[in-house]
Design a protein around this motif. Structure first.
Motif, PDB file in Angstrom:
ATOM      1  N   GLY A   1       0.844  -1.203  -0.062  1.00 34.53           N
ATOM      2  CA  GLY A   1      -0.054  -0.082  -0.087  1.00 34.53           C
ATOM      3  C   GLY A   1       0.748   1.284  -0.031  1.00 34.53           C
ATOM      4  O   GLY A   1       0.601   2.200  -0.663  1.00 34.53           O
ATOM      5  N   VAL A   2       1.985   1.240   0.767  1.00 34.33           N
ATOM      6  CA  VAL A   2       2.676   2.313   0.822  1.00 34.33           C
ATOM      7  C   VAL A   2       3.566   2.730  -0.327  1.00 34.33           C
ATOM      8  O   VAL A   2       3.577   3.707  -0.809  1.00 34.33           O
ATOM      9  N   VAL A   3       3.953   1.306  -0.644  1.00 29.21           N
ATOM     10  CA  VAL A   3       4.841   1.349  -2.086  1.00 29.21           C
ATOM     11  C   VAL A   3       3.941   2.085  -3.269  1.00 29.21           C
ATOM     12  O   VAL A   3       4.613   2.741  -4.070  1.00 29.21           O
ATOM     13  N   MET A   4       3.001   1.522  -3.311  1.00 31.28           N
ATOM     14  CA  MET A   4       2.022   1.894  -4.445  1.00 31.28           C
ATOM     15  C   MET A   4       1.577   3.453  -4.466  1.00 31.28           C
ATOM     16  O   MET A   4       1.473   3.982  -5.654  1.00 31.28           O
ATOM     17  N   GLN A   5       1.654   3.882  -2.994  1.00 31.96           N
ATOM     18  CA  GLN A   5       1.361   5.233  -3.169  1.00 31.96           C
ATOM     19  C   GLN A   5       2.407   6.220  -3.738  1.00 31.96           C
ATOM     20  O   GLN A   5       2.148   7.146  -4.540  1.00 31.96           O
ATOM     21  N   PHE A   6       3.695   5.680  -3.712  1.00 29.44           N
ATOM     22  CA  PHE A   6       4.657   6.625  -4.316  1.00 29.44           C
ATOM     23  C   PHE A   6       4.673   6.280  -5.670  1.00 29.44           C
ATOM     24  O   PHE A   6       4.869   7.008  -6.626  1.00 29.44           O
ATOM     25  N   THR A   7       4.746   4.975  -6.114  1.00 30.62           N
ATOM     26  CA  THR A   7       5.007   4.594  -7.321  1.00 30.62           C
ATOM     27  C   THR A   7       3.898   4.606  -8.444  1.00 30.62           C
ATOM     28  O   THR A   7       4.183   5.192  -9.427  1.00 30.62           O
ATOM     29  N   THR A   8       2.601   4.454  -7.925  1.00 29.32           N
ATOM     30  CA  THR A   8       1.483   4.727  -9.011  1.00 29.32           C
ATOM     31  C   THR A   8       0.490   5.587  -8.844  1.00 29.32           C
ATOM     32  O   THR A   8      -0.264   6.131  -9.514  1.00 29.32           O
ATOM     33  N   GLN A   9       0.485   6.069  -7.504  1.00 29.40           N
ATOM     34  CA  GLN A   9      -0.332   7.290  -6.953  1.00 29.40           C
ATOM     35  C   GLN A   9       0.522   8.706  -7.077  1.00 29.40           C
ATOM     36  O   GLN A   9      -0.391   9.680  -6.784  1.00 29.40           O
ATOM     37  N   GLY A  10       1.575   8.706  -7.404  1.00 30.72           N
ATOM     38  CA  GLY A  10       2.207   9.996  -7.295  1.00 30.72           C
ATOM     39  C   GLY A  10       2.497  10.858  -6.285  1.00 30.72           C
ATOM     40  O   GLY A  10       2.458  11.817  -6.239  1.00 30.72           O
ATOM     41  N   ALA A  11       2.383  10.146  -5.117  1.00 29.62           N
ATOM     42  CA  ALA A  11       2.549  10.764  -3.666  1.00 29.62           C
ATOM     43  C   ALA A  11       3.911  11.254  -3.631  1.00 29.62           C
ATOM     44  O   ALA A  11       5.032  10.565  -4.054  1.00 29.62           O
ATOM     45  N   ASN A  12       4.184  12.430  -2.942  1.00 25.85           N
ATOM     46  CA  ASN A  12       5.117  12.934  -2.468  1.00 25.85           C
ATOM     47  C   ASN A  12       5.814  12.728  -1.086  1.00 25.85           C
ATOM     48  O   ASN A  12       6.760  12.471  -0.620  1.00 25.85           O
ATOM     49  N   GLU A  13       4.510  12.286  -0.340  1.00 23.33           N
ATOM     50  CA  GLU A  13       4.756  12.101   1.176  1.00 23.33           C
ATOM     51  C   GLU A  13       3.542  10.818   1.551  1.00 23.33           C
ATOM     52  O   GLU A  13       2.235  11.147   0.888  1.00 23.33           O
ATOM     53  N   VAL A  14       3.908  10.011   2.098  1.00 21.16           N
ATOM     54  CA  VAL A  14       2.954   8.998   2.681  1.00 21.16           C
ATOM     55  C   VAL A  14       2.838   9.069   4.366  1.00 21.16           C
ATOM     56  O   VAL A  14       4.009   9.166   4.639  1.00 21.16           O
ATOM     57  N   VAL A  15       1.731   8.994   4.687  1.00 20.64           N
ATOM     58  CA  VAL A  15       1.889   9.108   6.328  1.00 20.64           C
ATOM     59  C   VAL A  15       1.308   7.803   6.856  1.00 20.64           C
ATOM     60  O   VAL A  15       0.090   7.286   6.442  1.00 20.64           O
ATOM     61  N   ILE A  16       2.043   6.859   7.514  1.00 19.61           N
ATOM     62  CA  ILE A  16       1.878   5.693   8.059  1.00 19.61           C
ATOM     63  C   ILE A  16       1.174   5.990   9.565  1.00 19.61           C
ATOM     64  O   ILE A  16       1.980   6.729  10.287  1.00 19.61           O
ATOM     65  N   LYS A  17       0.166   5.550   9.882  1.00 14.09           N
ATOM     66  CA  LYS A  17      -0.560   5.813  11.351  1.00 14.09           C
ATOM     67  C   LYS A  17      -0.833   4.517  11.976  1.00 14.09           C
ATOM     68  O   LYS A  17      -1.503   3.544  11.238  1.00 14.09           O
ATOM     69  N   SER A  18      -0.889   4.584  13.174  1.00 13.06           N
ATOM     70  CA  SER A  18      -1.171   3.317  13.874  1.00 13.06           C
ATOM     71  C   SER A  18      -1.210   3.442  15.478  1.00 13.06           C
ATOM     72  O   SER A  18      -1.036   4.785  16.114  1.00 13.06           O
ATOM     73  N   ARG A  19      -2.045   2.633  16.225  1.00 12.73           N
ATOM     74  CA  ARG A  19      -2.374   3.027  17.429  1.00 12.73           C
ATOM     75  C   ARG A  19      -1.870   1.610  18.291  1.00 12.73           C
ATOM     76  O   ARG A  19      -1.921   0.571  17.769  1.00 12.73           O
ATOM     77  N   GLY A  20      -1.743   1.972  19.663  1.00 13.27           N
ATOM     78  CA  GLY A  20      -1.547   0.726  20.624  1.00 13.27           C
ATOM     79  C   GLY A  20      -0.560  -0.387  20.104  1.00 13.27           C
ATOM     80  O   GLY A  20       0.689   0.012  19.757  1.00 13.27           O
ATOM     81  N   LYS A  21      -0.845  -1.672  20.052  1.00 14.49           N
ATOM     82  CA  LYS A  21       0.042  -2.587  19.769  1.00 14.49           C
ATOM     83  C   LYS A  21       0.397  -2.630  18.220  1.00 14.49           C
ATOM     84  O   LYS A  21       1.369  -3.379  17.926  1.00 14.49           O
ATOM     85  N   PHE A  22      -0.249  -2.089  17.473  1.00 15.07           N
ATOM     86  CA  PHE A  22       0.065  -1.984  16.101  1.00 15.07           C
ATOM     87  C   PHE A  22       1.277  -1.000  15.694  1.00 15.07           C
ATOM     88  O   PHE A  22       1.867  -0.753  14.733  1.00 15.07           O
ATOM     89  N   ILE A  23       1.640  -0.005  16.780  1.00 16.37           N
ATOM     90  CA  ILE A  23       2.533   0.951  16.554  1.00 16.37           C
ATOM     91  C   ILE A  23       4.001   0.159  16.116  1.00 16.37           C
ATOM     92  O   ILE A  23       4.813   0.441  15.092  1.00 16.37           O
ATOM     93  N   SER A  24       4.333  -0.902  16.521  1.00 13.19           N
ATOM     94  CA  SER A  24       5.583  -1.650  16.344  1.00 13.19           C
ATOM     95  C   SER A  24       5.541  -2.148  14.731  1.00 13.19           C
ATOM     96  O   SER A  24       6.512  -1.761  14.066  1.00 13.19           O
TER      97      SER A  24
END
Lengths: 96, 96
Positions: B23-46
């Protein structure tokens, strides 16, 4: 590895949560630390964030803030010869 | 919540790990993103840190770096009326 900062590092593992919070708080309150670095790896990264947040926002509220956060990772081969990447985090808390 | 950045946010949960990396890689490679923000909470932070590291250092090596990391937490009452603090993280990846 003997500079001043290493005296004020807390490594987060599987001990009871409050042990780590107390460890961080005591560095500031009784050890005279101006900065404390919280470090952890792998699944304990979430816990390092929890410790930092509880220490900074509950126990040391108004006195200590999160100054810096760094993440990194290293790749190595596990017993089966597969490449495994393990992430790590360093959270620096500092006196306001 | 409708600014440009929200189009390039990936929330990390319990789906298979590589779904998020892709998902992250595609944002950059096919969606033209210059920035991608990865968010999570609790035990998913790791896991959010793992996703950021694998995306930036393996799949997008040399092209994308970690630009910013923020952590936060919010306190709320659980069903038993006990106060619970849940941490969160936001990792911003950006094109070099």
């Amino acid at each position: 590895m003997a500079d001043r900062n290493d005296d004020h590092t807390v490594f987060i593992g599987s001990k009871p949560f409050m042990n780590y919070v107390t460890g961080v708080v005591m560095q500031f309150t009784t050890q005279g630390a101006n900065e404390v670095v919280i470090k952890s790896r792998g699944k304990f990264i979430s816990r390092a964030v929890d410790v930092a947040e509880v220490a900074a926002k509950r126990f040391l509220e108004g006195n200590v803030v999160i100054r810096d956060i760094k993440v990194d990772s290293e790749e190595f081969e596990n017993k089966e010869g597969r490449k495994v990447r393990v992430s790590s985090i360093e959270i620096t808390l500092g006196k306001k």
